[in-house]
Write an enzyme that holds these catalytic residues in place. Structure first.
Site, PDB file in Angstrom:
ATOM      1  N   ASP A   8      12.248  57.350 -13.499  1.00 22.72           N
ATOM      2  CA  ASP A   8      13.607  57.611 -13.010  1.00 22.72           C
ATOM      3  C   ASP A   8      13.815  56.833 -11.710  1.00 22.72           C
ATOM      4  O   ASP A   8      13.130  57.087 -10.720  1.00 22.72           O
ATOM      5  CB  ASP A   8      13.739  59.127 -12.778  1.00 22.72           C
ATOM      6  CG  ASP A   8      15.094  59.518 -12.237  1.00 22.72           C
ATOM      7  OD1 ASP A   8      15.931  58.645 -11.938  1.00 22.72           O
ATOM      8  OD2 ASP A   8      15.308  60.739 -12.103  1.00 22.72           O
ATOM      9  N   ASP A  32      24.289  55.644 -13.127  1.00 25.14           N
ATOM     10  CA  ASP A  32      25.293  55.822 -12.069  1.00 25.14           C
ATOM     11  C   ASP A  32      25.431  57.314 -11.718  1.00 25.14           C
ATOM     12  O   ASP A  32      25.356  57.714 -10.539  1.00 25.14           O
ATOM     13  CB  ASP A  32      26.623  55.247 -12.573  1.00 25.14           C
ATOM     14  CG  ASP A  32      27.675  55.061 -11.502  1.00 25.14           C
ATOM     15  OD1 ASP A  32      27.375  55.268 -10.319  1.00 25.14           O
ATOM     16  OD2 ASP A  32      28.821  54.703 -11.873  1.00 25.14           O
TER      17      ASP A  32
END
Ligand code: AR6
Length: 166
Positions: A8, A32
């Site tokens: 991540d 985003d």
């Protein structure tokens, strides 16, 4: 130097992470959304001052609650079959983001696979463009470390194969 990582991007302690944003720069889904959630509401407030961003360009904000010091917001092309300037625009995202990182004294930058989610850019050609553009950019930035972040194992294996074949 180019490194690959499975994970991540919001968790990385690098100087800058790149956000695959849209031209409003006001948040969205995918990476985003994850970046805005992890950075906290000050990121949106900072983005509101930027006046959006053209496809292929990049703008910088602080990282706020992220471990990364900066977020470089770039807007990838939507895939429309590949004959509408998509390769050049995608290359421009990687090049302009790297340039902006260098201008802000970054020595490490992490990228997601820009345009390969919601924007539908096929992953293998997108990966080749990322590697070719970054390798070229790094020739004049010998101290910079670039991490290409894959969010699933299949994407990581693809990046690995592309890096080895290049
Ligand atoms: N860390 C690393 N990579 C991730 C993460 C994460 N936390 N989350 C997703 N990815 P996308 P795009 C990967 O759709 O195609 C947004 O709504 C994902 O697996 O995030 O450029 C924006 O606001 C994929 O490989 O970006 C725009 O409207 C890659 O990130 C639009 O989506 C990019 O997928 C931009 O679409």
């Amino acid at each position: 130097m180019i490194k690959l990582l499975l994970g991540d991007i919001t968790q990385l302690s690098v100087d800058a992470i790149v956000n695959a944003a849209n031209s409003s720069l006001l948040g969205g889904g995918g990476v985003d959304g994850a970046i805005h959630r992890a950075a906290g509401p000050r990121l949106l407030a900072a983005c509101e001052l930027l006046g959006g961003c053209e496809v292929g360009q990049a703008k910088i904000t602080a990282g706020f609650d992220l471990p990364a010091r900066w977020v470089i917001h770039t807007v990838g092309p939507v895939w429309r079959g590949g004959e509408n300037g998509e390769p050049e625009l995608l290359a421009s995202c990687y090049r302009n983001s790297l340039q902006l990182a260098a201008e802000n004294d970054c020595r490490s930058i992490a990228y997601p696979a820009i345009s390969t989610g919601v924007y539908g850019y096929p992953k293998a050609p997108a990966g080749r463009i990322a590697l070719a553009t970054l390798k070229q950019g790094l020739e004049s930035l010998p101290g910079m470390t670039v991490t290409l972040v894959s969010f699933c194992q299949a994407d990581y294996r693809l990046q690995e194969a592309l890096l080895e074949s290049g």
